[in-house]
Design an enzyme around this catalytic site. Structure first.
Site, PDB file in Angstrom:
ATOM      1  N   TYR A 145     -46.448 -12.198  44.318  1.00  0.00           N
ATOM      2  CA  TYR A 145     -46.629 -13.518  44.924  1.00  0.00           C
ATOM      3  C   TYR A 145     -47.881 -13.548  45.809  1.00  0.00           C
ATOM      4  O   TYR A 145     -48.415 -14.618  46.096  1.00  0.00           O
ATOM      5  CB  TYR A 145     -45.407 -13.912  45.777  1.00  0.00           C
ATOM      6  CG  TYR A 145     -44.146 -14.216  44.987  1.00  0.00           C
ATOM      7  CD1 TYR A 145     -44.114 -14.137  43.605  1.00  0.00           C
ATOM      8  CD2 TYR A 145     -42.982 -14.587  45.642  1.00  0.00           C
ATOM      9  CE1 TYR A 145     -42.952 -14.394  42.894  1.00  0.00           C
ATOM     10  CE2 TYR A 145     -41.808 -14.859  44.931  1.00  0.00           C
ATOM     11  CZ  TYR A 145     -41.808 -14.754  43.558  1.00  0.00           C
ATOM     12  OH  TYR A 145     -40.652 -15.022  42.851  1.00  0.00           O
ATOM     13  N   LYS A 190     -38.622  -1.618  38.146  1.00  0.00           N
ATOM     14  CA  LYS A 190     -38.923  -1.531  36.714  1.00  0.00           C
ATOM     15  C   LYS A 190     -39.842  -0.314  36.549  1.00  0.00           C
ATOM     16  O   LYS A 190     -40.972  -0.412  36.055  1.00  0.00           O
ATOM     17  CB  LYS A 190     -39.584  -2.846  36.253  1.00  0.00           C
ATOM     18  CG  LYS A 190     -39.739  -2.998  34.766  1.00  0.00           C
ATOM     19  CD  LYS A 190     -38.448  -3.284  34.029  1.00  0.00           C
ATOM     20  CE  LYS A 190     -38.702  -3.307  32.528  1.00  0.00           C
ATOM     21  NZ  LYS A 190     -37.462  -3.410  31.740  1.00  0.00           N
ATOM     22  N   ASP A 222     -33.768  -5.266  34.650  1.00  0.00           N
ATOM     23  CA  ASP A 222     -33.097  -5.972  33.546  1.00  0.00           C
ATOM     24  C   ASP A 222     -31.615  -5.577  33.492  1.00  0.00           C
ATOM     25  O   ASP A 222     -30.731  -6.420  33.353  1.00  0.00           O
ATOM     26  CB  ASP A 222     -33.815  -5.725  32.195  1.00  0.00           C
ATOM     27  CG  ASP A 222     -34.319  -4.298  32.014  1.00  0.00           C
ATOM     28  OD1 ASP A 222     -34.122  -3.464  32.927  1.00  0.00           O
ATOM     29  OD2 ASP A 222     -34.903  -4.012  30.950  1.00  0.00           O
ATOM     30  N   ASP A 246     -36.138 -12.336  44.642  1.00  0.00           N
ATOM     31  CA  ASP A 246     -36.076 -13.794  44.541  1.00  0.00           C
ATOM     32  C   ASP A 246     -35.155 -14.191  43.381  1.00  0.00           C
ATOM     33  O   ASP A 246     -34.217 -14.995  43.536  1.00  0.00           O
ATOM     34  CB  ASP A 246     -37.515 -14.314  44.318  1.00  0.00           C
ATOM     35  CG  ASP A 246     -37.619 -15.823  44.391  1.00  0.00           C
ATOM     36  OD1 ASP A 246     -36.613 -16.478  44.720  1.00  0.00           O
ATOM     37  OD2 ASP A 246     -38.716 -16.348  44.109  1.00  0.00           O
ATOM     38  N   ASP A 250     -30.791 -15.488  43.493  1.00  0.00           N
ATOM     39  CA  ASP A 250     -30.317 -16.769  42.930  1.00  0.00           C
ATOM     40  C   ASP A 250     -29.197 -16.489  41.919  1.00  0.00           C
ATOM     41  O   ASP A 250     -28.176 -17.189  41.888  1.00  0.00           O
ATOM     42  CB  ASP A 250     -31.453 -17.521  42.218  1.00  0.00           C
ATOM     43  CG  ASP A 250     -32.128 -18.560  43.106  1.00  0.00           C
ATOM     44  OD1 ASP A 250     -32.260 -18.301  44.321  1.00  0.00           O
ATOM     45  OD2 ASP A 250     -32.524 -19.627  42.589  1.00  0.00           O
TER      46      ASP A 250
HETATM   47  N1  LIG Z   1     -37.603 -21.477  50.109  1.00  0.00           N
HETATM   48  C1  LIG Z   1     -37.984 -22.608  49.552  1.00  0.00           C
HETATM   49  O1  LIG Z   1     -38.363 -23.541  50.210  1.00  0.00           O
HETATM   50  C2  LIG Z   1     -37.905 -22.718  48.061  1.00  0.00           C
HETATM   51  C3  LIG Z   1     -38.502 -23.792  47.467  1.00  0.00           C
HETATM   52  N2  LIG Z   1     -38.378 -23.980  46.113  1.00  0.00           N
HETATM   53  C4  LIG Z   1     -38.959 -25.216  45.575  1.00  0.00           C
HETATM   54  O2  LIG Z   1     -37.913 -26.167  45.437  1.00  0.00           O
HETATM   55  C5  LIG Z   1     -38.227 -27.064  44.368  1.00  0.00           C
HETATM   56  C6  LIG Z   1     -37.054 -27.162  43.408  1.00  0.00           C
HETATM   57  O3  LIG Z   1     -36.897 -25.914  42.739  1.00  0.00           O
HETATM   58  P1  LIG Z   1     -35.656 -25.536  41.814  1.00  0.00           P
HETATM   59  O4  LIG Z   1     -36.110 -24.484  40.903  1.00  0.00           O
HETATM   60  O5  LIG Z   1     -35.052 -26.772  41.246  1.00  0.00           O
HETATM   61  O6  LIG Z   1     -34.618 -24.803  42.808  1.00  0.00           O
HETATM   62  P2  LIG Z   1     -33.568 -25.370  43.844  1.00  0.00           P
HETATM   63  O7  LIG Z   1     -33.026 -24.196  44.551  1.00  0.00           O
HETATM   64  O8  LIG Z   1     -34.134 -26.453  44.663  1.00  0.00           O
HETATM   65  O9  LIG Z   1     -32.400 -25.998  42.944  1.00  0.00           O
HETATM   66  C7  LIG Z   1     -31.861 -25.371  41.793  1.00  0.00           C
HETATM   67  C8  LIG Z   1     -30.450 -25.904  41.545  1.00  0.00           C
HETATM   68  O10 LIG Z   1     -29.548 -25.278  42.482  1.00  0.00           O
HETATM   69  C9  LIG Z   1     -28.583 -26.199  42.947  1.00  0.00           C
HETATM   70  N3  LIG Z   1     -28.742 -26.303  44.406  1.00  0.00           N
HETATM   71  C10 LIG Z   1     -29.784 -25.900  45.166  1.00  0.00           C
HETATM   72  N4  LIG Z   1     -29.565 -26.136  46.464  1.00  0.00           N
HETATM   73  C11 LIG Z   1     -28.350 -26.714  46.546  1.00  0.00           C
HETATM   74  C12 LIG Z   1     -27.557 -27.195  47.616  1.00  0.00           C
HETATM   75  N5  LIG Z   1     -27.931 -27.101  48.899  1.00  0.00           N
HETATM   76  N6  LIG Z   1     -26.363 -27.764  47.331  1.00  0.00           N
HETATM   77  C13 LIG Z   1     -25.927 -27.833  46.065  1.00  0.00           C
HETATM   78  N7  LIG Z   1     -26.631 -27.385  45.003  1.00  0.00           N
HETATM   79  C14 LIG Z   1     -27.828 -26.826  45.243  1.00  0.00           C
HETATM   80  C15 LIG Z   1     -28.818 -27.491  42.207  1.00  0.00           C
HETATM   81  O11 LIG Z   1     -28.002 -27.493  41.068  1.00  0.00           O
HETATM   82  C16 LIG Z   1     -30.268 -27.402  41.797  1.00  0.00           C
HETATM   83  O12 LIG Z   1     -30.547 -28.152  40.651  1.00  0.00           O
HETATM   84  C17 LIG Z   1     -39.499 -26.525  43.736  1.00  0.00           C
HETATM   85  O13 LIG Z   1     -40.575 -27.274  44.215  1.00  0.00           O
HETATM   86  C18 LIG Z   1     -39.585 -25.084  44.214  1.00  0.00           C
HETATM   87  O14 LIG Z   1     -40.887 -24.593  44.298  1.00  0.00           O
HETATM   88  C19 LIG Z   1     -37.619 -23.158  45.340  1.00  0.00           C
HETATM   89  C20 LIG Z   1     -36.998 -22.077  45.912  1.00  0.00           C
HETATM   90  C21 LIG Z   1     -37.134 -21.733  47.295  1.00  0.00           C
HETATM   91  C1  LIG Z   2     -40.805 -21.036  46.551  1.00  0.00           C
HETATM   92  C2  LIG Z   2     -41.029 -19.555  46.519  1.00  0.00           C
HETATM   93  C3  LIG Z   2     -42.360 -19.235  47.146  1.00  0.00           C
HETATM   94  C4  LIG Z   2     -40.000 -18.772  47.240  1.00  0.00           C
HETATM   95  C5  LIG Z   2     -38.623 -18.697  46.736  1.00  0.00           C
HETATM   96  O1  LIG Z   2     -38.220 -19.092  45.677  1.00  0.00           O
HETATM   97  C6  LIG Z   2     -37.708 -18.036  47.651  1.00  0.00           C
HETATM   98  O2  LIG Z   2     -38.123 -17.512  48.677  1.00  0.00           O
HETATM   99  O3  LIG Z   2     -36.520 -17.977  47.338  1.00  0.00           O
HETATM  100 MG   LIG Z   3     -36.121 -18.369  45.292  1.00  0.00          MG
END
Ligand SMILES: NC(=O)C1=CN([C@@H]2O[C@H](COP(=O)(O)OP(=O)(O)OC[C@H]3O[C@@H](n4cnc5c(N)ncnc54)[C@H](O)[C@@H]3O)[C@@H](O)[C@H]2O)C=CC1
Ligand SMILES: CC(C)CC(=O)C(=O)O
Ligand SMILES: [Mg+2]
Length: 373
Positions: A145, A190, A222, A246, A250
């Site tokens: 990253y 890995k 894996d 990361d 999840d």
């Molecule tokens: N630490 C951070 O701020 C992170 C930001 N992101 C960003 O978030 C945006 C969305 O990414 P996605 O891949 O859709 O991941 P996401 O984690 O936002 O959501 C994936 C799925 O998880 C479930 N989910 C997530 N949070 C939830 C909650 N609080 N309550 C209930 N269900 C929940 C939902 O079904 C959702 O469709 C992207 O722009 C990504 O870059 C993704 C991961 C971490």
């Molecule tokens: C949005 C990424 C930079 C980070 C991520 O997915 C996380 O920290 O879980």
């Molecule tokens: Mg993440």
């Protein structure tokens, strides 16, 4: 522990970030009211909302506020207008990575517990996940990253590098955590393919004799992805690099019951940061349906970091009350019987105000959620 005054920088961010942060703040205020602590909240911009307002996903003012705070509470960042535009030059995620690097947050700690009352509803084999209780130590400021990235005429690259120092400092934390838990550390890598992974193994093997009470296990990523679902009870502390941690954490949220349940703390050189492991879940933005528990439990980890163990235990007890009584959002219920984000937060806060205190710390440790390091 006496009465404390703590200043918390709040970076609510994008999507559901503001909604889940609001509920965590509600719960922290309930803790403050009950125990006499004063928590003040300094709201700052980060992510897509910060780009919209200032052109920068991590404005200098935000970073400064984090350095001046006793802890940082982060919601989530990210917006489809950037996700769907690969050519965008400035991205919300750059702000998050820069924040982690600037604050020196090299260890991201993500506990995963299979909550008893949710197990019957799990898509996973119930007897396999009952009692599962693990904690990820994910390296957070190195690896792919953060490596040099770019385009060539007909391709693209992302470099992955790690130094001995970057590996050993988080490995020490993971070994210590294993000593305080069930004495097992699994390094996920890995190493059959990646040179960086071979360095991770080398460093962990070198440190291992200093922790004779910790049994070390090595798994390729894996295989680890499969083992997590097949036999999650084998894991205690999982140590791994940035991207693997990361992805696997999840995946591990399925063991807990929802991505909306998993909290995290990030620690390192300066102020510590607390955030749910999920992202900004843009589909749910403004709908009052997101699960706030991951953020509320992140606030519990913050309380623990402040040394407020009983208070942290009380918040966890209140969360379990909500799960027990099915005061849950739609990710854990059918939409017909689901409660809103706000209702879940209000219920947890009211339990914090009224919950019994006796024996809470013990319960907290039994749950394997204690992350004091
Ligand atoms: N630490 C951070 O701020 C992170 C930001 N992101 C960003 O978030 C945006 C969305 O990414 P996605 O891949 O859709 O991941 P996401 O984690 O936002 O959501 C994936 C799925 O998880 C479930 N989910 C997530 N949070 C939830 C909650 N609080 N309550 C209930 N269900 C929940 C939902 O079904 C959702 O469709 C992207 O722009 C990504 O870059 C993704 C991961 C971490
Ligand atoms: C949005 C990424 C930079 C980070 C991520 O997915 C996380 O920290 O879980
Ligand atoms: Mg993440």
């Amino acid at each position: 522990m006496g009465v404390l005054t703590k200043k918390i920088a709040v970076l609510a961010g994008d999507g559901i970030g503001p909604e889940v942060c609001q509920e965590a703040i509600k719960v922290l205020n309930a803790v403050g009211d009950r125990f006499g602590h004063t928590f003040t909240f300094d709201h700052q911009l980060m992510g897509a909302c910060a780009i919209d307002a200032t052109g920068d996903p991590l404005p200098e003012e935000t970073l400064q506020a984090c350095f001046e705070a006793d802890a940082v509470l982060l919601g989530a960042i990210g917006d489809p207008k950037y996700d769907n535009n690969p050519a965008a030059k400035v991205r919300p995620e750059q702000g998050l990575l820069r924040l982690r690097k600037s604050l020196g947050l090299y260890a991201n700690i993500r506990p995963v517990t299979a909550y008893e009352m949710l197990i019957p509803h799990s898509p996973l084999k119930n007897d396999r996940i009952a009692g599962a209780d693990m904690i990820f130590f994910r390296e957070l400021t190195g690896g792919i990253y953060f490596g040099e990235k770019g385009r060539t005429e007909d391709g693209a690259y992302d470099n992955c590098t790690y130094s001995r120092h970057e590996i050993s400092r988080i490995a020490h934390l993971a070994f210590k955590a294993a000593q305080n838990r069930r004495g097992k550390l699994t390094l996920v890598d890995k190493a059959n393919v990646l040179e960086t992974s071979r360095l991770w193994r080398e460093v962990v093997q070198e440190l291992s004799p200093s922790y004779p009470d910790v049994k070390v296990d090595y798994l390729f990523v894996d295989n680890a992805a499969m083992q997590l679902i097949l036999n999650p009870k084998q894991f205690d502390v999982i140590l791994t690099e940035n991207m693997f941690g990361d992805i696997l954490s999840d995946e591990a949220s399925v063991i807990a019951g929802s991505l909306g349940l998993l909290p995290s703390s990030s620690v390192g050189d300066a102020v510590a940061l607390f955030e749910p492991i999920h992202g900004s879940y843009p589909q749910a933005k403004g709908k009052n349906i997101a699960n706030p528990i991951a953020t509320i439990l992140s606030a519990a980890m913050m309380l623990e970091h402040f040394g407020l163990l009983q208070e942290a235990g009380l918040v966890r007890y209140a969360v379990e009350e909500a799960l027990d009584k099915k005061i849950v959002t739609q990710d854990l219920a059918s939409p017909v019987v689901a409660y809103s984000t706000e209702q879940v937060g209000t219920f947890v806060a009211s339990c914090v105000m009224g919950g019994v205190l006796e024996g809470l710390h013990k319960e907290n440790v039994q749950l394997g959620m204690s992350t004091v390091i």
